[in-house]
Write an enzyme that holds these catalytic residues in place. Structure first.
Site, PDB file in Angstrom:
ATOM      1  N   LYS A   9       0.857  -1.178   0.000  1.00 19.27           N
ATOM      2  CA  LYS A   9       0.000   0.000   0.000  1.00 19.27           C
ATOM      3  C   LYS A   9       0.897   1.233   0.000  1.00 19.27           C
ATOM      4  O   LYS A   9       1.722   1.413   0.897  1.00 19.27           O
ATOM      5  CB  LYS A   9      -0.887  -0.024   1.255  1.00 19.27           C
ATOM      6  CG  LYS A   9      -1.729   1.193   1.507  1.00 19.27           C
ATOM      7  CD  LYS A   9      -2.687   1.528   0.390  1.00 19.27           C
ATOM      8  CE  LYS A   9      -3.560   0.387  -0.027  1.00 19.27           C
ATOM      9  NZ  LYS A   9      -4.547   0.677  -1.050  1.00 19.27           N
ATOM     10  N   HIS A  62      -9.870  -7.323  -4.937  1.00 20.45           N
ATOM     11  CA  HIS A  62      -9.614  -6.286  -3.943  1.00 20.45           C
ATOM     12  C   HIS A  62     -10.125  -6.700  -2.570  1.00 20.45           C
ATOM     13  O   HIS A  62     -11.045  -7.504  -2.464  1.00 20.45           O
ATOM     14  CB  HIS A  62     -10.340  -5.012  -4.393  1.00 20.45           C
ATOM     15  CG  HIS A  62     -10.363  -3.923  -3.384  1.00 20.45           C
ATOM     16  ND1 HIS A  62     -11.483  -3.609  -2.657  1.00 20.45           N
ATOM     17  CD2 HIS A  62      -9.394  -3.078  -2.974  1.00 20.45           C
ATOM     18  CE1 HIS A  62     -11.206  -2.596  -1.852  1.00 20.45           C
ATOM     19  NE2 HIS A  62      -9.952  -2.259  -2.013  1.00 20.45           N
TER      20      HIS A  62
HETATM   21  O1  LIG Z   1      -6.555  -1.754  -2.706  1.00 21.54           O
HETATM   22  C1  LIG Z   1      -7.029  -0.793  -2.209  1.00 21.54           C
HETATM   23  O2  LIG Z   1      -7.071   0.254  -2.844  1.00 21.54           O
HETATM   24  C2  LIG Z   1      -7.556  -0.863  -0.832  1.00 21.54           C
HETATM   25  O3  LIG Z   1      -7.491  -1.872  -0.199  1.00 21.54           O
HETATM   26  C3  LIG Z   1      -8.200   0.303  -0.259  1.00 21.54           C
HETATM   27  C4  LIG Z   1      -8.191   0.224   1.236  1.00 21.54           C
HETATM   28  O4  LIG Z   1      -8.959   1.230   1.796  1.00 21.54           O
HETATM   29  C5  LIG Z   1      -6.796   0.327   1.790  1.00 21.54           C
HETATM   30  O5  LIG Z   1      -6.190   1.432   1.223  1.00 21.54           O
HETATM   31  C6  LIG Z   1      -6.820   0.479   3.260  1.00 21.54           C
HETATM   32  O6  LIG Z   1      -7.622  -0.196   3.899  1.00 21.54           O
HETATM   33  O7  LIG Z   1      -6.013   1.258   3.761  1.00 21.54           O
HETATM   34 MG   LIG Z   2      -6.225  -0.564  -4.569  1.00 21.73          MG
END
Ligand SMILES: O=C([O-])C(=O)C[C@H](O)[C@@H](O)C(=O)[O-]
Ligand SMILES: [Mg+2]
Length: 432
Positions: free
Chosen positions: A198, A325
């Site tokens: 991330k 996702h």
């Molecule tokens: O793949 C993604 O963009 C995510 O999983 C979005 C989520 O909100 C992720 O950013 C998180 O939970 O911090």
């Molecule tokens: Mg994503």
């Protein structure tokens, strides 16, 4: 022949522990709301589903639950139509960006689909139990016995501000060495063979360095970077140049289909998304402009498992790859994800799951990853059983007024609670 008529629906909002994981919006709050849905048939068969628990989902879910009795759990096609009768608080959603999930602009229909997704899963679970068949069989049958998942790596703090929430022993990960150490533990404990980082937390060069460090530590293993739209097309192209040959795909480097198309035109690194293709009306532009080469499906977004299969078919028709996702979720949703993933023939990438970060669950036996994979259950329904004590405990937390602020997930607000970030607001995208 069993009576499949829904006679009762139970909704149980819960708060589950979440570690201080960082993203472009801020940081995960100590507890995240989820909603557990139970549908009970006239014969006393209970099916379970799970979705987001924030008020904007909970309110329409309550209205939807009132409409469901009398409906057959076998009438899956009728579920979406029923949702059209449910009002969604427009003030809460229209034009607002979801504070947590970053799934593009919010609309009432997206909220409805996320509500329906949990009811569809619960109906499939009940139907499977009534017929003695696993959910994957109701979806046409599994094409694989195992579903592969990737390690979901996050920059993170050691603990939440002021010691809030539940502590874990993962430690902080705020630089490339910390990310590699986290990845090694994921490999040791779960056997994951691919990694997603991330991004969007630090300036791009620091995240490029983390991906390079991962490539060095795990040569030849698939790597992904997902800054959730934090970069301009120019920055995205620079990152793509630097990481060409290193990344399996770059996920949502820039916000929106137009910017993604611009990036896509300038690089051979495949682009993936769970932000600009999140509902049917968004498919056309993104596919016709070749903005993305991989879509991350999410049954919570698309309205359930059968809608996910439809998305998979559309992606296949356009030569677009499919991955999956995940957002903070428990074992009911992981079971649902695994069943649908097992039925999709052209699943070319391992799926995302936050599950290893979630230490609290409402099922009696947690899922266990072996070699980074989950075995597809052949037990009737989803193959999970509700742990009523755990459900009661996590619901009691949700009811407790001292946790009231956690009932809405807001990663920017969670960031503001940390020392040194009191004036933090989620940055406008793109940030860099
Ligand atoms: O793949 C993604 O963009 C995510 O999983 C979005 C989520 O909100 C992720 O950013 C998180 O939970 O911090
Ligand atoms: Mg994503």
């Amino acid at each position: 022949m069993s009576d499949l008529t829904v006679t009762d629906v139970r909704l149980t909002p819960v708060l589950i522990a979440d570690p201080p994981l960082l993203n472009v919006q801020g940081v995960h709050q100590p507890y995240t709301p989820r909603l557990v849905v139970e549908v009970v048939t006239a014969d006393g068969v209970t099916g379970v589903g799970e979705t987001y628990g924030d008020t904007k989902y909970l309110e329409p879910a309550r209205a939807y639950a009132g409409l469901l009795p009398g409906h057959s759990v076998a009438d899956l096609n009728g579920l979406a139509a029923l949702a059209q009768r449910v009002a969604v608080g427009h003030a809460r959603v229209e034009h607002a960006v979801d504070a947590a999930g970053l799934r593009g602009a919010q609309t009432a229909d997206k909220v409805r689909l996320s509500v329906v997704s949990a009811f569809e899963v619960a109906c499939l679970d009940a139907l499977g139990k009534a017929y003695g068949q696993p959910v994957h069989a109701l979806l046409g049958g599994k094409v694989r016995d195992h579903v592969e998942y990737s390690a979901y790596l996050f920059h993170r703090w050691e603990e939440h501000p002021d010691g809030a929430g539940e502590r874990d022993d993962w430690g902080a990960a705020l630089d490339p060495a910390g990310i590699v150490a986290q990845a090694r533990r994921f490999v040791r404990e779960y056997g994951f063979r691919s990694f997603k980082l991330k991004g969007g937390v630090f300036e791009p060069d620091r995240e490029i360095a983390a991906v390079r460090a991962l490539a060095e530590a795990f040569p030849g293993q698939p790597l992904r970077l997902d800054p959730n739209g934090a970069w301009t097309p120019e920055t995205s192209l620079r990152v793509a140049r630097e990481l060409e040959g290193v990344l399996e795909y770059l996920e949502d480097p820039s916000p929106g289909a137009a910017a993604m198309a611009e990036v896509s035109a300038g690089t051979d690194v495949p682009l993936a998304t769970n932000m600009c293709v999140t509902a049917v009306p968004e498919i056309r532009e993104a596919f016709l402009t070749d903005a993305v080469q991989v879509v991350l499906s999410d049954h919570h977004y698309w309205g359930g498992l059968r809608a996910t299969q439809e998305l998979a078919a559309v992606c296949h028709a356009f030569g677009v790859g499919l991955s999956m996702h995940s957002n903070t979720h428990m074992g009911i949703s992981l079971a649902a994800m695994t069943h649908v993933a097992a039925t999709v023939p052209h699943l070319g990438h391992s799926c995302d799951s936050h599950y290893p970060w979630q230490t609290e669950d409402v099922i009696t036996r947690r899922h266990t990853f072996t070699g980074g994979r989950l075995t597809v259950s052949d037990a009737p329904g989803l193959g999970v059983e509700l742990d009523r004590d755990a459900l009661g405990r996590l619901h009691a937390r949700w009811l407790d007024e001292s946790y009231a602020a956690m009932r809405e997930r807001d990663d920017a607000a969670a960031m503001r609670r940390a020392r040194g970030h009191e004036t933090w607001t989620a940055p406008g995208l793109p940030r860099w």
